[in-house]
Design an enzyme around this catalytic site. Structure first.
Site, PDB file in Angstrom:
ATOM      1  CE1 TYR A 333      -3.196   2.914   0.514  1.00  0.00           C
ATOM      2  CE2 TYR A 333      -4.020   1.771   2.462  1.00  0.00           C
ATOM      3  CZ  TYR A 333      -4.124   2.786   1.547  1.00  0.00           C
ATOM      4  OH  TYR A 333      -5.166   3.690   1.642  1.00  0.00           O
ATOM      5  CB  CYS A 334       0.940   4.327   0.014  1.00  0.00           C
ATOM      6  SG  CYS A 334       1.566   6.019  -0.107  1.00  0.00           S
ATOM      7  CG  LEU A 335       7.115   4.213   1.532  1.00  0.00           C
ATOM      8  CD1 LEU A 335       8.007   4.413   0.318  1.00  0.00           C
ATOM      9  CD2 LEU A 335       7.488   5.178   2.647  1.00  0.00           C
ATOM     10  N   GLY A 337       3.850  -0.265  -1.261  1.00  0.00           N
ATOM     11  CA  GLY A 337       3.820  -0.791  -2.621  1.00  0.00           C
ATOM     12  C   GLY A 337       5.085  -0.469  -3.390  1.00  0.00           C
TER      13      GLY A 337
END
Length: 602
Positions: A333-335, A337
């Site tokens: 998720y986000c960073l 990812g």
């Protein structure tokens, strides 16, 4: 009491009686002085860097002003256009006051602008005039600085951004005498709302941030992050949580979730009704969650490489140890990812790509060339200042990143609370998502500097071999895992077109899904809520706009779509349910663990 009658169906708005208002304000001033005095006595007022300009915007505005003055004809034309708009506004307002039929407004708020939702902003001529004159001036300022020629792109974006911050701060809704709702409340309560608001302000000054929610209403482990499970492993950077099964059988391939460490993992496990973790466990997944530490000065030298080594690479070994499964399905998720993409490339080039069967990315950027408004904070001057600031403590203060993200949506995340908490004197509403948003985390200096420079500033992740981790040049093109990439249409942190770049960056098949709403609400959207929608397209053309134009709109949550894809790509085979630790590792403590409960200072 003097009154100004509004036209239309809206409530009449009382304008203040001068004597009554004077008495009220004198009383407020006297009590305010005492409150402020008490506050000042409790503070250490030291400002050695009072002239420091951390955002380095003065030079940007100087450059724009210089360019603007070099074309006086254009500036005069802009002034004339504003004057003409004001004349039209005055004519329509005067006609309305004389009882003439209403004409089209000269300026209207954009759709979704909640600052002017009170009926008086339209029904009362005075407040309607204030509103429209503000909108005219605001749009004139923004268009004037935006249209200046000869300014480099980064400077232009920075000036646009901070002009909007200035314009938003000066909105009439932010002031007592020009906000009809606040004015009514002040007169009705004899100014008690302002006194209460001042108390809230001083409390927030001590806390170091605006209260976006009732902080006493929530507690991690009591009514947030309560999905049952155990911490089965921990090191300096993370705790690994294994959640208890709720089904007799579970999918054979475990699910490993890697959240960002800019925020805490429990955004995916808020409360039972909106917990992605709880929902995934109920679908039969054996869920493992990485819970990152809230670092202090002792971890100042922890690098991005350390996060990969002590995070997902270690978690893979632990998961294999307790389940016997060498493969996992992974979510980033986000960073988290961004780190997952690096990890998959590293595994592929070290002959370990089979450690991950299928990969899922939530709102993840790999192409930082279009990073949205976060770009205004990324230039050499600002990064050098940030590094100097981090060097003194070894980490970035928890509240710094939070304040940056709040600026991206200032009207929703700053000024709405200024009005509610300080002007209306109301208590903030208990909201789990905003509690999480305020639960700040720190960033280790070495890791954060690497991330901002090599990815945001230099965009090296997309360049094969642009960065190196554990001696391996990272090449996203080596990733050929089946991939589910989720982006959100209104994302102000990871713009969806930047997330779409994943379809071109990796060599494996990508199912790209675009969800409605933003970076958080678009992800945390349980099926039971029956909210929003998402878009699907079986093809991934080079141009993201082409993808969207030909995409199919589907109502509701994307979670079932992901579950269906996961069964196809991540495996349908099931085994007997697994208890945390698997009888191999002795659990350390109950979920959500202790790392997530560590609070960052203001």
């Amino acid at each position: 009491m003097a009154e100004q009658q509004g036209q239309g169906d809206g409530e009449d708005v009382k304008l203040p009686d001068p004597v009554e208002l004077s008495q009220t304000m004198q009383r407020i001033a006297e009590q305010s002085q005492k409150l402020v005095g008490d506050f000042m006595e409790r503070q250490e007022l030291t400002h050695p860097n009072a002239t420091f300009d951390p955002t380095h915007i003065a030079s940007a505005f100087y450059e724009v002003t210089t360019r603007m003055m070099s074309d006086p004809a254009k500036l005069v034309q802009a002034q004339m256009n504003l004057w003409q708009d004001y004349m039209r506004l005055w004519q329509t307002t005067a006609s309305r006051m004389l009882g003439a039929e209403e004409s089209e407004p000269v300026a209207e708020p954009e759709k979704g602008d909640r600052r002017f939702k009170d009926p008086a902003w339209h029904d009362n001529q005075v407040f309607d005039f204030i509103k429209q004159s503000y909108l005219l001036t605001a749009r004139w300022m923004q268009s004037t600085v935006h249209d200046v020629e000869g300014v480099d792109e980064h400077t232009a974006k920075k000036v646009d951004f901070y002009t909007r911050q200035f314009v938003d701060a000066l909105a009439p809704s932010n002031f007592v005498m020009t906000n009809p709702q606040v004015l009514r409340t002040t007169l009705e309560t004899g100014g008690e709302n302002l006194l209460k608001g001042l108390e809230h302000l001083l409390e927030d000054m001590e806390r170091g941030k605006i209260s976006q929610t009732d902080f006493d209403a929530f507690e991690v482990g009591r009514n947030l992050a309560v999905t049952p499970g155990k911490v089965i492993y921990q090191n300096d950077l993370m705790q690994l949580i294994q959640y208890s099964p709720t089904t007799e059988q579970v999918y054979k391939t475990p699910l490993m979730i890697m959240p960002p460490w800019i925020n805490k993992f429990y955004i995916l496990d808020l409360r039972e009704k909106n917990s992605f973790v709880k929902w995934a466990v109920d679908q039969g997944f054996t869920v493992f969650m990485i819970s990152w530490v809230n670092p202090d000065e002792k971890l100042a030298q922890k690098s991005f490489e350390d996060y990969m080594t002590e995070g997902p690479l270690t978690a893979l070994d632990v998961i294999e140890q307790v389940t016997g499964e060498k493969q996992v399905n992974a979510i980033g998720y986000c960073l988290g990812g961004t780190l997952l993409s690096c990890t998959l490339s590293y595994l592929a080039q070290t002959k370990q790509k089979n450690r991950v069967k299928a990969a899922t990315f939530f709102t993840t950027m790999v192409d930082f060339s279009e990073a949205g408004e976060l770009e205004v904070f990324i230039d050499e001057e600002q990064l050098s200042s940030l590094e100097e600031m981090m060097a003194s403590k070894g980490y970035l203060e928890g509240n710094s990143m939070n304040q940056t993200f709040n600026l991206l949506r200032a009207n929703d995340l700053i000024w709405s609370f200024v009005i509610n908490n300080y002007l209306l004197g109301k208590e903030p509403f208990p909201f789990d998502l905003l509690y999480w948003n305020s639960d700040s985390t720190r960033m280790p200096a070495a890791m954060h500097s690497f991330y901002l420079r090599r990815m945001y500033q230099e965009n090296k992740l997309l360049e094969p071999g642009g960065i190196e981790l554990k001696g391996v040049p990272i090449d996203l093109g080596k990733i050929d895992h089946p991939t589910f990439a989720l982006a959100t249409k209104e994302d102000h942190i990871a713009p969806w077109k930047s997330g779409y770049a994943l379809t071109r960056a990796i060599s494996g098949p990508v199912k790209f899904v675009l969800a409605a709403s933003g970076h958080i609400a678009g992800v945390v959207n349980p099926p039971a809520a029956n909210k929003y929608n998402y878009w699907l397209n079986s093809r991934n053309p080079k141009d993201p706009d082409s993808w969207f134009q030909n995409a199919k709109k589907v109502d509701g949550s994307w979670w079932p779509e992901w579950h269906k894809w996961m069964e196809q790509k991540g495996g349908k085979e099931k085994v007997e349910a697994r208890e945390p630790g698997g009888g191999v590792l002795t659990p350390i403590e109950d979920a959500p663990g202790s790392y997530v409960k560590v609070k960052a200072k203001a």
